[in-house]
Design a protein around this motif. Structure first.
Motif, mmCIF file in Angstrom:
data_model
loop_
_atom_site.group_PDB
_atom_site.id
_atom_site.type_symbol
_atom_site.label_atom_id
_atom_site.label_comp_id
_atom_site.label_asym_id
_atom_site.label_seq_id
_atom_site.Cartn_x
_atom_site.Cartn_y
_atom_site.Cartn_z
ATOM 1 N N SER B 113 -67.517 55.467 -33.159
ATOM 2 C CA SER B 113 -66.398 54.791 -32.520
ATOM 3 C C SER B 113 -65.146 55.652 -32.566
ATOM 4 O O SER B 113 -65.044 56.571 -33.380
ATOM 5 C CB SER B 113 -66.135 53.451 -33.218
ATOM 6 N N ALA B 114 -64.225 55.355 -31.667
ATOM 7 C CA ALA B 114 -62.927 56.031 -31.644
ATOM 8 C C ALA B 114 -61.841 54.977 -31.592
ATOM 9 O O ALA B 114 -61.923 54.049 -30.790
ATOM 10 C CB ALA B 114 -62.828 56.953 -30.432
ATOM 11 N N ARG B 115 -60.844 55.118 -32.462
ATOM 12 C CA ARG B 115 -59.723 54.172 -32.474
ATOM 13 C C ARG B 115 -58.521 54.903 -31.897
ATOM 14 O O ARG B 115 -58.120 55.949 -32.418
ATOM 15 C CB ARG B 115 -59.459 53.733 -33.916
ATOM 16 N N VAL B 116 -57.962 54.368 -30.840
ATOM 17 C CA VAL B 116 -56.906 55.102 -30.132
ATOM 18 C C VAL B 116 -55.774 54.166 -29.727
ATOM 19 O O VAL B 116 -55.947 52.952 -29.639
ATOM 20 C CB VAL B 116 -57.454 55.802 -28.859
ATOM 21 N N GLN B 117 -54.619 54.775 -29.439
ATOM 22 C CA GLN B 117 -53.506 54.005 -28.897
ATOM 23 C C GLN B 117 -53.710 53.829 -27.387
ATOM 24 O O GLN B 117 -54.463 54.580 -26.762
ATOM 25 C CB GLN B 117 -52.200 54.732 -29.203
ATOM 26 N N PRO B 118 -53.023 52.860 -26.784
ATOM 27 C CA PRO B 118 -53.347 52.502 -25.401
ATOM 28 C C PRO B 118 -52.994 53.561 -24.363
ATOM 29 O O PRO B 118 -53.573 53.591 -23.279
ATOM 30 C CB PRO B 118 -52.515 51.234 -25.163
ATOM 31 N N GLY B 119 -52.037 54.461 -24.701
ATOM 32 C CA GLY B 119 -51.623 55.447 -23.705
ATOM 33 C C GLY B 119 -52.517 56.673 -23.650
ATOM 34 O O GLY B 119 -52.326 57.554 -22.807
ATOM 35 N N VAL B 120 -53.504 56.764 -24.532
ATOM 36 C CA VAL B 120 -54.428 57.903 -24.522
ATOM 37 C C VAL B 120 -55.229 57.880 -23.213
ATOM 38 O O VAL B 120 -55.662 56.816 -22.779
ATOM 39 C CB VAL B 120 -55.375 57.824 -25.743
ATOM 40 N N THR B 121 -55.412 59.027 -22.597
ATOM 41 C CA THR B 121 -56.149 59.024 -21.332
ATOM 42 C C THR B 121 -57.654 58.892 -21.605
ATOM 43 O O THR B 121 -58.145 59.277 -22.662
ATOM 44 C CB THR B 121 -55.919 60.305 -20.509
ATOM 45 N N ASN B 122 -58.330 58.384 -20.619
ATOM 46 C CA ASN B 122 -59.772 58.195 -20.704
ATOM 47 C C ASN B 122 -60.477 59.504 -21.084
ATOM 48 O O ASN B 122 -61.297 59.531 -22.005
ATOM 49 C CB ASN B 122 -60.241 57.668 -19.336
ATOM 50 N N LEU B 123 -60.112 60.574 -20.410
ATOM 51 C CA LEU B 123 -60.803 61.848 -20.655
ATOM 52 C C LEU B 123 -60.475 62.414 -22.036
ATOM 53 O O LEU B 123 -61.302 63.086 -22.647
ATOM 54 C CB LEU B 123 -60.432 62.857 -19.563
ATOM 55 N N ALA B 124 -59.270 62.118 -22.541
ATOM 56 C CA ALA B 124 -58.882 62.635 -23.861
ATOM 57 C C ALA B 124 -59.775 62.062 -24.956
ATOM 58 O O ALA B 124 -60.006 62.715 -25.978
ATOM 59 C CB ALA B 124 -57.422 62.320 -24.144
ATOM 60 N N ILE B 125 -60.289 60.854 -24.746
ATOM 61 C CA ILE B 125 -61.182 60.272 -25.757
ATOM 62 C C ILE B 125 -62.470 61.079 -25.807
ATOM 63 O O ILE B 125 -62.945 61.482 -26.866
ATOM 64 C CB ILE B 125 -61.483 58.789 -25.450
ATOM 65 N N THR B 126 -63.024 61.331 -24.637
ATOM 66 C CA THR B 126 -64.249 62.113 -24.569
ATOM 67 C C THR B 126 -64.025 63.512 -25.155
ATOM 68 O O THR B 126 -64.858 64.035 -25.894
ATOM 69 C CB THR B 126 -64.751 62.164 -23.114
ATOM 70 N N ALA B 127 -62.868 64.099 -24.848
ATOM 71 C CA ALA B 127 -62.576 65.441 -25.365
ATOM 72 C C ALA B 127 -62.512 65.424 -26.893
ATOM 73 O O ALA B 127 -63.032 66.327 -27.552
ATOM 74 C CB ALA B 127 -61.263 65.955 -24.775
ATOM 75 N N ALA B 128 -61.904 64.374 -27.455
ATOM 76 C CA ALA B 128 -61.780 64.306 -28.914
ATOM 77 C C ALA B 128 -63.120 64.018 -29.578
ATOM 78 O O ALA B 128 -63.357 64.392 -30.725
ATOM 79 C CB ALA B 128 -60.770 63.223 -29.292
ATOM 80 N N ALA B 129 -64.017 63.345 -28.851
ATOM 81 C CA ALA B 129 -65.314 62.973 -29.424
ATOM 82 C C ALA B 129 -66.327 64.113 -29.310
ATOM 83 O O ALA B 129 -67.292 64.177 -30.084
ATOM 84 C CB ALA B 129 -65.848 61.730 -28.726
ATOM 85 N N ALA B 130 -66.102 65.000 -28.343
ATOM 86 C CA ALA B 130 -67.087 66.049 -28.042
ATOM 87 C C ALA B 130 -67.481 66.897 -29.254
ATOM 88 O O ALA B 130 -68.668 67.179 -29.441
ATOM 89 C CB ALA B 130 -66.589 66.925 -26.891
ATOM 90 N N PRO B 131 -66.525 67.317 -30.108
ATOM 91 C CA PRO B 131 -66.924 68.142 -31.263
ATOM 92 C C PRO B 131 -67.932 67.440 -32.178
ATOM 93 O O PRO B 131 -68.648 68.097 -32.928
ATOM 94 C CB PRO B 131 -65.609 68.373 -32.009
ATOM 95 N N TYR B 132 -67.986 66.113 -32.119
ATOM 96 C CA TYR B 132 -68.950 65.368 -32.946
ATOM 97 C C TYR B 132 -70.255 65.104 -32.189
ATOM 98 O O TYR B 132 -71.129 64.405 -32.675
ATOM 99 C CB TYR B 132 -68.356 64.027 -33.378
#
Ligand SMILES: Cc1cc2nc3c(=O)[nH]c(=O)nc-3n(C[C@H](O)[C@H](O)[C@H](O)COP(=O)(O)OP(=O)(O)OC[C@H]3O[C@@H](n4cnc5c(N)ncnc54)[C@H](O)[C@@H]3O)c2cc1C
Lengths: 346, 483
Positions: B113-132
């Protein structure tokens, strides 16, 4: 096949006029599970049955709420399709409406979702005896609020569900169950690691000292993964035993608790437990006075114990107020399944 | 009179918000407010009283409390890419921009799972998750820009939603502020919510029920491999039948998209993806999974397409080729933007079996209104995006485009579908709500709204028509101009 929606609507209208409470009863398979006891006279929905529409190519099935889950499964079988959320059939008594109201789903939940995820639309009778339709038969629909999904887990307190439209799925080409002897701690670890790999997992549980993993999907993918993961290929009935709560773990009168929790959370110590949903659902037995679930997790008394207690636990005050107001928006007189969800909800 | 009152409210509001927010987080002059006057549907524009751009949840909370006190409308805004004028400001209200709340709080690989603030862009979540080794599945074509808060508010979809679901299927929990500024946690760390599933209700609610200040999304393991098949067909009907045949064969592709001739030509001019310009329809079908599974399914789908008369067939041989084949589809909107100054994107969803019929009807309407229309279609799940081309400089053409659009939506309802599959109702489709819902159903929506927001302060005038409370609403303080 019988359309009883008019009779049901009339019955709710009469109850509303006389401020009479109703207990909505489908196949009567879940009276003693999920929610609190409700003493109101029954409104029978179990005779409101029939599949209304089934389009295998559209992956959509619509049926009246009293239709038995087993009847739906038979119809789907003919086209090699399934209900992806694997609901319990409870000896053939479970109905579609009751399954939605209780939001019950089987071992594939983390991968294929629950009935909450599969529902596309509903028809309900609200507490003011209005017959209303929400959602529809298409895969995507964002017009208006998602009243269909809201029925999942509401235990009938927001309306008498009369019809449900569902997304169905093709039956996987191949399925294989692998078993491994090991303690819970190690099993939880393996479940989490393997669920993080891009493999066709659709089940991961630990019960009675054994970890079970289920693979399903394309034949080639299942075979290849099984070769990589080892373990003993075993019969698939463990999943049915879990889904129907028929495994020996579930027998006896000790209270049965259900913990909904992050798979990453640590294992509770000193409790008799069974892990399902890759660690996201943990069943526990007995008196758990001393156990406090971690923040964010949610524990309920699924079966047994004191059914007049707050079996769904406590809510934060703001949340409680919103839920109460929402209840009033659908059922202002509080005549539908009073007390079934929470004692304070009127 | 009305203007004086508004000005007085504005002054009071301004002085209170100045105490809550740093100076650079308040936009009060008209010129600097321009970039906020509309969302992705520029046909509808309005300037707010004030734009507030808080940096913390506490500030959002304080802004909400202040607006609640003064009974000033609040319109949330993420990245402003919405296509239904949902984030269009209210002339007597605060536009609450959430783009500065853009922190990824935590990636939890064990719980996926990823916990994020609402202004984070959709693609930024995927980018942050990719290393895992993970990604976030719903992928709207606007994913570089749109925010997760906006995705939640619209229940956004993407080309991968056929297999992996919409936003609502990929959320675990969220934190929301009520109209009074009270914090409430929805969902849970597991898969079930306690009591009513308020998270499902809030998803897709267009900022009408609360302000989402934190979101925890599910992450999926990146597939071992993915390949896409592109196929050209000589008729829409053949392509439509081929889609049905894939599903009937028991295969759920990761994505299954259709474009009609005009969309194909525009996309090809834009992206040079190698689409067959002469085809009446092009299908893109992506299959993902383990290497063995993908090969097995690619062969099966290739056979199906060939049997249904595909005139061209191409399977991506590399990741670069796969991306190129998608690039054309994902840039279909800007591509159409190049051949027409303005376009109007519709969003009806229909039973898949109706696609040929609906596209024939759209062609007829296109002739009737004398406006070109390109069609891109999430064919797997029946979500159709006709792009009506018009000249925004011509009032009469705008009217024709709107009428054309309204007829398409009503057609979608008539064939058993709905007016919006993923873009939302906003301001734009309010009138069509009455063609999809009965008065009783609309009243039920209104009662739900009032349960969360009794004074109708959050995004008023959007999402659902207010029928019952119309009179009371107009009598509220701060609503004089509309009274
Ligand atoms: C080129 C292009 C392609 C697109 N492709 C797709 C697609 O493939 N699929 C798809 O579904 N959509 C698509 N969209 C539409 C749009 O990108 C989505 O609706 C997106 O989710 C909007 O996000 P946003 O951050 O821009 O929200 P905004 O436009 O800023 O706001 C949208 C709505 O959400 C509300 N809102 C925003 N943030 C919050 C919050 N934190 N709390 C409460 N309410 C909030 C607003 O009030 C408004 O009603 C596309 C748009 C464009 C321009």
């Amino acid at each position: 096949m019988a359309d009883q929606s008019e009779q049901l609507r009339d019955a709710v209208a009469v109850a509303a006029a006389g401020n009479q409470a109703l207990y909505i009863r489908g196949g009567d398979s879940k009276r003693d599970v999920c929610g609190r006891a409700c003493a109101a006279p029954a409104l029978e929905v179990g005779g409101h049955t029939g599949i209304l529409d089934y389009e295998p190519d559209e992956l959509v099935l619509s049926a009246r709420a009293g239709t038995r889950i087993s009847e739906l499964q038979q119809a789907l079988d003919e086209y090699n399709q399934v209900l992806p959320f694997e609901p319990p059939v409870y000896a053939g008594r479970a109905t579609l409406g009751g399954t939605l109201a209780c939001n019950l789903s089987g071992p594939a939940r983390p991968w294929l979702g629950s009935i909450r995820d599969a529902v596309l639309g509903v028809q309900i009778i609200n507490g003011q005896a209005q017959l209303l339709n929400f959602g529809g038969k298409v895969m995507k629909n964002v017009a208006g609020y998602d009243v269909s999904r809201l029925q999942a887990g509401a235990l009938g307190t927001l309306g008498v569900i009369t019809q449900v439209h569902l997304k169905v799925m093709p039956r996987p080409e191949a399925t294989l169950t692998l078993a491994y002897e090991m303690p819970a701690l190690r099993a939880l670890d393996i479940m989490r690691t393997r669920a993080g790999q891009p493999k066709p997992v659709t089940g991961a549980c630990w019960v009675g000292g054994r970890l079970y993993l289920r693979l399903s999907g394309a034949q080639s993918a299942v075979q290849h993964t099984a070769r990589q993961w080892g373990g003993d290929p075993v019969a698939a009935d463990i999943w049915e035993q879990l889904r129907e709560q028929q495994h020996p773990f579930f027998t006896g009168d000790a209270p049965l608790w259900r913990l909904s929790i992050a798979p990453g959370a640590a294992l509770a110590k000193g409790v008799s437990q069974c892990l399902d949903w890759g660690g996201a659902q943990r069943w526990m037995r007995g008196d758990l006075q001393g156990y406090t679930p971690p923040p964010g997790a949610h524990m309920s008394l699924f079966a047994g114990g004191d059914r007049n207690s707050e079996v769904r636990g406590e809510l934060e005050p703001v949340q409680q107020q919103l839920q109460q107001r929402l209840k009033n928006a659908f059922d202002p007189q509080g005549i539908l399944n009073p007390g079934r969800l929470y004692s304070w909800m009127t | 009179m009305a203007n004086e009152l508004t000005e007085a409210t504005r002054q009071k509001l301004l002085s209170r918000l100045r105490q809550i927010l740093p100076a650079d987080c308040l936009v009060s002059d008209r010129e600097s407010q321009r970039p906020f006057e509309c969302d992705g549907l520029a046909l509808y524009r309005e300037l707010p009283l004030l734009v507030a751009l808080p940096e913390t949840t506490e500030q959002v909370q304080a802004v909400l409390r202040c607006c609640h006190d003064l009974q000033v409308p609040v319109v949330a805004r993420g990245s402003g890419t919405g296509l239904c004028a949902g984030a269009m400001p209210h002339p007597e209200g605060v536009l609450l921009g959430l783009s500065k709340l853009n922190r990824i709080i935590e990636i939890d690989p064990l719980s996926r799972s990823a916990r994020v603030q609402p202004g984070v862009t959709n693609l930024a979540i995927t980018a942050a998750a990719a290393p895992y080794g993970f990604y976030y599945a719903p992928d709207p074509s606007s994913q570089i820009a749109c925010s997760i808060g906006g995705n939640v508010a619209e229940n956004s979809g993407g080309v991968h939603c056929l297999k992996y679901g919409l936003t609502v299927h990929n959320l675990l929990s969220m934190e929301m502020l009520t109209v009074e500024g009270e914090r409430v946690a929805l969902g849970s760390s597991g898969l079930d919510s306690p009591g009513y599933d308020l998270m499902a209700l809030v998803t897709g609610s267009e900022g009408l029920l609360g302000i989402v200040t934190e979101v925890t999304v599910k992450l999926l393991p990146l597939p071992e491999t993915a390949k896409v098949i592109m196929a050209g067909f000589d008729s829409i009907r053949a392509a439509g039948d081929a889609v049905g045949a894939v599903i009937a064969a028991g295969i759920i592709p990761a994505g299954l998209e259709m474009m009609d001739a005009l969309a194909v030509q525009a996309a090809e001019d834009f992206a040079r993806a190698g689409y067959p310009r002469e085809a009446a329809a092009v299908l893109l079908c992506e299959l993902d999974g383990t290497a063995e599974e993908v090969d097995q399914h690619i062969n099966a789908v290739k056979d199906i397409f060939a049997r249904h008369g595909a005139s061209t067939l191409r399977v991506s041989a590399s990741e670069a080729e796969r991306e190129l084949l998608w690039k054309g589809r994902k840039s279909a909107f800007p591509a159409v933007g190049r051949i027409s100054a303005d376009y109007y994107c519709m969003d009806g969803t229909i039973p898949r079996s109706q696609v040929s019929h609906v596209l024939e009807e759209i062609a007829r309407l296109s002739a009737k209104y004398q406006l070109r229309c390109a069609n891109v279609f999430h064919a797997g799940d029946g979500n159709l995006h006709p792009l009506i081309m018009f000249d925004g400089g011509c009032v009469e053409q705008i009217q024709r485009a709107e009428q054309f659009g309204a007829e398409i939506l009503e057609l979608s309802v008539a064939v058993g579908g709905c007016i919006t599959g993923e873009h939302g109702v906003g301001l734009e489709k309010l009138a069509q709500m009455q063609s999809q819902f009965s008065t009783g159903e609309l009243h039920q929506f209104e009662d739900i709204k009032a349960a969360f927001d009794p004074t109708l302060t959050l995004n008023p005038g959007k999402g659902i028509p207010i029928l019952k409370r119309c009179q009371e609403y107009r009598a509220l303080p701060g609503r004089h101009q509309h009274g």
